[in-house]
Motif scaffolding. Structure first.
Motif, PDB file in Angstrom:
ATOM      1  N   ASN A  19       0.823  -1.207   0.000  1.00 21.57           N
ATOM      2  CA  ASN A  19       0.000   0.000   0.000  1.00 21.57           C
ATOM      3  C   ASN A  19       0.863   1.265   0.000  1.00 21.57           C
ATOM      4  OD1 ASN A  19      -2.430  -1.409   0.024  1.00 21.57           O
ATOM      5  ND2 ASN A  19      -2.510  -1.502   2.269  1.00 21.57           N
ATOM      6  N   MET A  20       2.013   1.180   0.700  1.00 17.37           N
ATOM      7  CA  MET A  20       2.931   2.311   0.681  1.00 17.37           C
ATOM      8  C   MET A  20       3.462   2.561  -0.727  1.00 17.37           C
ATOM      9  SD  MET A  20       5.086   1.717   4.200  1.00 17.37           S
ATOM     10  CE  MET A  20       6.272   2.987   3.752  1.00 17.37           C
ATOM     11  N   ILE A  21       3.716   1.483  -1.449  1.00 12.24           N
ATOM     12  CA  ILE A  21       4.189   1.625  -2.829  1.00 12.24           C
ATOM     13  C   ILE A  21       3.128   2.310  -3.687  1.00 12.24           C
ATOM     14  CG2 ILE A  21       4.812   0.331  -4.907  1.00 12.24           C
ATOM     15  CD1 ILE A  21       6.141  -1.708  -3.052  1.00 12.24           C
ATOM     16  N   VAL A  22       1.873   1.916  -3.463  1.00 13.98           N
ATOM     17  CA  VAL A  22       0.777   2.578  -4.185  1.00 13.98           C
ATOM     18  C   VAL A  22       0.768   4.067  -3.869  1.00 13.98           C
ATOM     19  CG1 VAL A  22      -1.725   2.721  -4.449  1.00 13.98           C
ATOM     20  CG2 VAL A  22      -0.613   0.480  -4.295  1.00 13.98           C
ATOM     21  N   SER A  23       1.044   4.414  -2.583  1.00 16.88           N
ATOM     22  CA  SER A  23       1.111   5.818  -2.189  1.00 16.88           C
ATOM     23  C   SER A  23       2.239   6.537  -2.916  1.00 16.88           C
ATOM     24  CB  SER A  23       1.291   5.932  -0.674  1.00 16.88           C
ATOM     25  OG  SER A  23       0.183   5.400   0.009  1.00 16.88           O
ATOM     26  N   PHE A  24       3.387   5.851  -3.058  1.00 14.34           N
ATOM     27  CA  PHE A  24       4.495   6.453  -3.792  1.00 14.34           C
ATOM     28  C   PHE A  24       4.103   6.739  -5.239  1.00 14.34           C
ATOM     29  CE2 PHE A  24       7.629   4.289  -0.762  1.00 14.34           C
ATOM     30  CZ  PHE A  24       7.734   5.434   0.014  1.00 14.34           C
ATOM     31  N   LEU A  25       3.358   5.823  -5.813  1.00 14.89           N
ATOM     32  CA  LEU A  25       2.889   6.043  -7.182  1.00 14.89           C
ATOM     33  C   LEU A  25       1.959   7.253  -7.241  1.00 14.89           C
ATOM     34  CD1 LEU A  25       2.202   2.356  -8.294  1.00 14.89           C
ATOM     35  CD2 LEU A  25       4.004   3.863  -9.124  1.00 14.89           C
ATOM     36  N   ASP A  26       1.174   7.421  -6.179  1.00 12.32           N
ATOM     37  CA  ASP A  26       0.276   8.580  -6.126  1.00 12.32           C
ATOM     38  C   ASP A  26       1.040   9.891  -6.066  1.00 12.32           C
ATOM     39  OD1 ASP A  26      -1.963   7.009  -6.231  1.00 12.32           O
ATOM     40  OD2 ASP A  26      -2.259   6.949  -4.050  1.00 12.32           O
ATOM     41  N   LEU A  27       2.291   9.848  -5.558  1.00  9.35           N
ATOM     42  CA  LEU A  27       3.074  11.086  -5.443  1.00  9.35           C
ATOM     43  C   LEU A  27       3.289  11.752  -6.794  1.00  9.35           C
ATOM     44  CD1 LEU A  27       5.853  10.161  -2.841  1.00  9.35           C
ATOM     45  CD2 LEU A  27       4.007  11.813  -2.567  1.00  9.35           C
ATOM     46  N   ALA A  28       3.268  10.957  -7.834  1.00  8.53           N
ATOM     47  CA  ALA A  28       3.445  11.521  -9.174  1.00  8.53           C
ATOM     48  C   ALA A  28       2.342  12.512  -9.503  1.00  8.53           C
ATOM     49  CB  ALA A  28       3.484  10.402 -10.221  1.00  8.53           C
ATOM     50  N   GLY A  29       1.203  12.385  -8.811  1.00  8.39           N
ATOM     51  CA  GLY A  29       0.100  13.312  -9.077  1.00  8.39           C
ATOM     52  C   GLY A  29      -0.066  14.378  -8.033  1.00  8.39           C
ATOM     53  N   VAL A  30       0.835  14.397  -7.016  1.00 10.25           N
ATOM     54  CA  VAL A  30       0.682  15.372  -5.938  1.00 10.25           C
ATOM     55  C   VAL A  30       0.770  16.803  -6.460  1.00 10.25           C
ATOM     56  CG1 VAL A  30       1.788  16.314  -3.870  1.00 10.25           C
ATOM     57  CG2 VAL A  30       1.459  13.864  -4.100  1.00 10.25           C
ATOM     58  N   GLU A  31       1.762  17.065  -7.359  1.00  8.16           N
ATOM     59  CA  GLU A  31       1.963  18.430  -7.830  1.00  8.16           C
ATOM     60  C   GLU A  31       0.750  18.983  -8.559  1.00  8.16           C
ATOM     61  OE1 GLU A  31       4.117  16.000  -8.161  1.00  8.16           O
ATOM     62  OE2 GLU A  31       5.763  16.688  -6.882  1.00  8.16           O
ATOM     63  N   ASP A  32      -0.045  18.118  -9.146  1.00  8.59           N
ATOM     64  CA  ASP A  32      -1.235  18.564  -9.862  1.00  8.59           C
ATOM     65  C   ASP A  32      -2.485  18.440  -9.008  1.00  8.59           C
ATOM     66  OD1 ASP A  32       0.191  19.171 -12.148  1.00  8.59           O
ATOM     67  OD2 ASP A  32       0.079  17.110 -12.878  1.00  8.59           O
ATOM     68  N   GLY A  33      -2.314  18.167  -7.732  1.00  7.00           N
ATOM     69  CA  GLY A  33      -3.466  18.061  -6.832  1.00  7.00           C
ATOM     70  C   GLY A  33      -4.281  16.805  -7.062  1.00  7.00           C
ATOM     71  N   LYS A  34      -3.620  15.718  -7.495  1.00  8.40           N
ATOM     72  CA  LYS A  34      -4.355  14.496  -7.836  1.00  8.40           C
ATOM     73  C   LYS A  34      -4.120  13.340  -6.854  1.00  8.40           C
ATOM     74  CE  LYS A  34      -4.173  15.595 -12.778  1.00  8.40           C
ATOM     75  NZ  LYS A  34      -3.632  15.190 -14.100  1.00  8.40           N
ATOM     76  N   LEU A  35      -3.527  13.626  -5.693  1.00  3.10           N
ATOM     77  CA  LEU A  35      -3.300  12.564  -4.710  1.00  3.10           C
ATOM     78  C   LEU A  35      -4.642  12.045  -4.216  1.00  3.10           C
ATOM     79  CD1 LEU A  35      -1.343  10.937  -2.987  1.00  3.10           C
ATOM     80  CD2 LEU A  35      -1.449  12.762  -1.277  1.00  3.10           C
ATOM     81  N   LYS A  36      -4.816  10.732  -4.318  1.00  3.21           N
ATOM     82  CA  LYS A  36      -6.100  10.132  -3.962  1.00  3.21           C
ATOM     83  C   LYS A  36      -6.069   9.608  -2.537  1.00  3.21           C
ATOM     84  CE  LYS A  36      -7.157   8.752  -8.710  1.00  3.21           C
ATOM     85  NZ  LYS A  36      -7.446   7.615  -9.619  1.00  3.21           N
ATOM     86  N   LEU A  37      -7.103   9.875  -1.799  1.00  2.62           N
ATOM     87  CA  LEU A  37      -7.262   9.371  -0.438  1.00  2.62           C
ATOM     88  C   LEU A  37      -8.472   8.448  -0.398  1.00  2.62           C
ATOM     89  CD1 LEU A  37      -6.678  12.626   1.668  1.00  2.62           C
ATOM     90  CD2 LEU A  37      -5.055  10.765   1.285  1.00  2.62           C
ATOM     91  N   SER A  38      -8.275   7.273   0.180  1.00  2.00           N
ATOM     92  CA  SER A  38      -9.396   6.340   0.348  1.00  2.00           C
ATOM     93  C   SER A  38      -9.990   6.557   1.747  1.00  2.00           C
ATOM     94  CB  SER A  38      -8.914   4.890   0.174  1.00  2.00           C
ATOM     95  OG  SER A  38      -8.360   4.697  -1.103  1.00  2.00           O
ATOM     96  N   GLU A  39     -10.775   7.570   1.870  1.00  2.00           N
ATOM     97  CA  GLU A  39     -11.320   7.942   3.176  1.00  2.00           C
ATOM     98  C   GLU A  39     -12.484   7.028   3.565  1.00  2.00           C
ATOM     99  OE1 GLU A  39     -11.702  12.206   3.973  1.00  2.00           O
ATOM    100  OE2 GLU A  39     -10.825  12.544   1.993  1.00  2.00           O
ATOM    101  N   ASP A  40     -12.508   6.698   4.854  1.00  2.00           N
ATOM    102  CA  ASP A  40     -13.569   5.838   5.366  1.00  2.00           C
ATOM    103  C   ASP A  40     -13.693   6.072   6.866  1.00  2.00           C
ATOM    104  OD1 ASP A  40     -15.567   4.043   5.418  1.00  2.00           O
ATOM    105  OD2 ASP A  40     -14.349   2.255   5.014  1.00  2.00           O
ATOM    106  N   LEU A  41     -14.768   5.538   7.465  1.00  3.39           N
ATOM    107  CA  LEU A  41     -14.984   5.631   8.905  1.00  3.39           C
ATOM    108  C   LEU A  41     -14.672   4.260   9.510  1.00  3.39           C
ATOM    109  CD1 LEU A  41     -16.027   7.872  10.841  1.00  3.39           C
ATOM    110  CD2 LEU A  41     -18.246   6.732  10.775  1.00  3.39           C
ATOM    111  N   PHE A  42     -13.697   4.218  10.456  1.00  3.81           N
ATOM    112  CA  PHE A  42     -13.319   2.935  11.036  1.00  3.81           C
ATOM    113  C   PHE A  42     -13.047   3.122  12.536  1.00  3.81           C
ATOM    114  CE2 PHE A  42      -9.590   5.051   9.373  1.00  3.81           C
ATOM    115  CZ  PHE A  42      -8.668   4.956  10.406  1.00  3.81           C
ATOM    116  N   PRO A  43     -13.166   2.030  13.321  1.00 10.20           N
ATOM    117  CA  PRO A  43     -12.984   2.106  14.779  1.00 10.20           C
ATOM    118  C   PRO A  43     -11.529   2.393  15.143  1.00 10.20           C
ATOM    119  CG  PRO A  43     -14.194   0.130  14.159  1.00 10.20           C
ATOM    120  CD  PRO A  43     -13.607   0.686  12.911  1.00 10.20           C
ATOM    121  N   ALA A  44     -11.324   3.305  16.079  1.00  4.97           N
ATOM    122  CA  ALA A  44      -9.968   3.612  16.550  1.00  4.97           C
ATOM    123  C   ALA A  44      -9.369   2.403  17.262  1.00  4.97           C
ATOM    124  CB  ALA A  44     -10.018   4.812  17.486  1.00  4.97           C
ATOM    125  N   ARG A  45     -10.189   1.682  18.037  1.00  5.87           N
ATOM    126  CA  ARG A  45      -9.698   0.513  18.770  1.00  5.87           C
ATOM    127  C   ARG A  45      -9.088  -0.517  17.818  1.00  5.87           C
ATOM    128  NH1 ARG A  45     -10.485  -1.782  23.688  1.00  5.87           N
ATOM    129  NH2 ARG A  45     -11.970  -0.161  24.295  1.00  5.87           N
TER     130      ARG A  45
END
Length: 365
Positions: free
Chosen positions: A303-329
């Motif tokens: 998953n970290m590698i996928v994040s690194f791939l996303d960095l290629a789009g950071v400069e253009d504001g294209k970094l994708k976040l998979s936001e969700d609601l999950f338990p802290a515990r």
């Protein structure tokens, strides 16, 4: 002052003049003004101009106005002669014989005005030096007429020669089609803000005349010229082509390394799956649990590698976040379980209320 041939004597003086010259009536009345205010010895231009003006009034019987001129007078605070700018008027007062017996002089202190102008001139010179040193282009657009005024540097960034010109539509057409609408929208927002907002935007252009591709960074703000109610959008341009090339090289490197790492990780995960199956068949719980934890950590690396791939789009504001609601515990307990194999000699205690949810990208947290 009283005039007697080539001799002048002060006979009356206003309070305002006393304040301007930091003197008293006792110092001035009955004395020659040029004895009190001799001007600077090596630069007596102010005294000479004043004496000549008074003599001209005496000879012609006509008023004389001296535009702003420099005349040094003594400053009690600084205990030395200080340069002061004055605007003076001298008017004749005729006696019964029709000759000029007195000359009425008025003086306006223009020093602060000239100091402000000098400061503005110095600031402007420093700005020009900064613009030249930074290789910055400047431009302005009349909002109503769309007339453009550009520096030679701004023209060169759009592929134009110093003596070549373009229209506002021509400038927009030079912007890459993928960015043209965004730039036009940004300009309109800056105009609509009525000067309360400025903008900074990066975009590629193709030279109007030379057809070369460049990346530029533009900044601008709306200004309204007082008196004529003319609105001008004024801004700067800098060449960021090399910066963008370096960013692309960095992104290409990240993409290449990330892809190269994904292949062996896939094999590692496959072997871990096989190990878990074998361990389960022979009831080896320790091996099974260890392989299971190793697989979870391997998935995190993936998953970290996928994040690194996303960095290629950071400069253009294209970094994708998979936001969700999950338990802290759930997240905290998973982290503790990951640490347990390495903390056999320690006891991890979990305390406090953990019955709440977190909204975010669980993998990146």
């Amino acid at each position: 002052m009283q005039v007697n041939g080539g001799k002048f004597t002060i006979v009356a003086v206003s309070n305002k003049y006393l304040a301007l010259t930091s003197t008293s009536r006792g110092e001035l009345i009955g004395r020659d003004p040029f004895d009190i205010f001799p001007d600077k010895e090596d630069a007596p231009d102010g005294a000479i101009a004043t004496r000549n003006a008074i003599l001209k009034v005496c000879n012609t019987g006509e008023p004389v106005i001296i535009p702003d001129y420099l005349y040094h007078i003594y400053s009690p605070e600084k205990t030395k002669l200080e340069p002061r700018w004055w605007r003076s008027t001298f008017e004749p007062i005729l006696g019964e014989n029709g000759h000029v017996d007195f000359v009425l002089g008025t003086a306006i202190d223009q020093t602060s005005y000239h100091q402000t102008n000098d400061d503005l001139l110095k600031a402007e010179q420093m700005l020009h030096l900064a613009i030249q040193a930074g290789d910055i282009g400047t431009w302005s657009i009349d909002v109503d007429s769309k007339a453009i005024l550009s520096s030679a540097r701004s023209k060169s960034l759009y592929g134009l020669g110093e003596n070549e010109f373009s229209t506002f539509d021509g400038i927009l057409d030079a912007i890459h089609p993928d960015y043209r609408a965004k730039v036009a929208s940004t300009i309109n927002e800056a105009i609509a803000s009525d000067g309360s907002q400025s903008y900074i935007i990066d975009y590629p252009v193709v030279g109007i005349a030379d057809k070369q591709e460049r990346w530029v960074r533009s900044t601008a703000r709306l200004f309204t010229e007082s008196g004529v109610n003319r609105r001008m959008l004024c801004g700067t341009l800098i060449d960021i082509t090399e910066t963008k090339k370096l960013e692309q090289k960095k992104n290409d490197f990240i993409t290449m390394v990330s892809h190269e790492m994904k292949t062996p990780l896939t094999s590692v995960m496959a072997y871990l799956d096989l190990l878990m199956v074998k361990a389960k068949k022979i009831n080896q719980d320790f091996i099974y649990n260890s392989a299971s934890r190793a697989k979870i950590q391997t998935e995190k690396i993936k998953n970290m590698i996928v994040s690194f791939l996303d960095l290629a789009g950071v400069e253009d504001g294209k970094l994708k976040l998979s936001e969700d609601l999950f338990p802290a515990r759930e997240l905290i307990e998973e982290t503790i379980n990951d640490l347990l194999p390495f903390a056999e000699d320690h006891k991890i205690i979990l305390s406090g209320g953990l019955d709440f949810n977190i909204h975010g990208d669980r993998a990146k947290i």
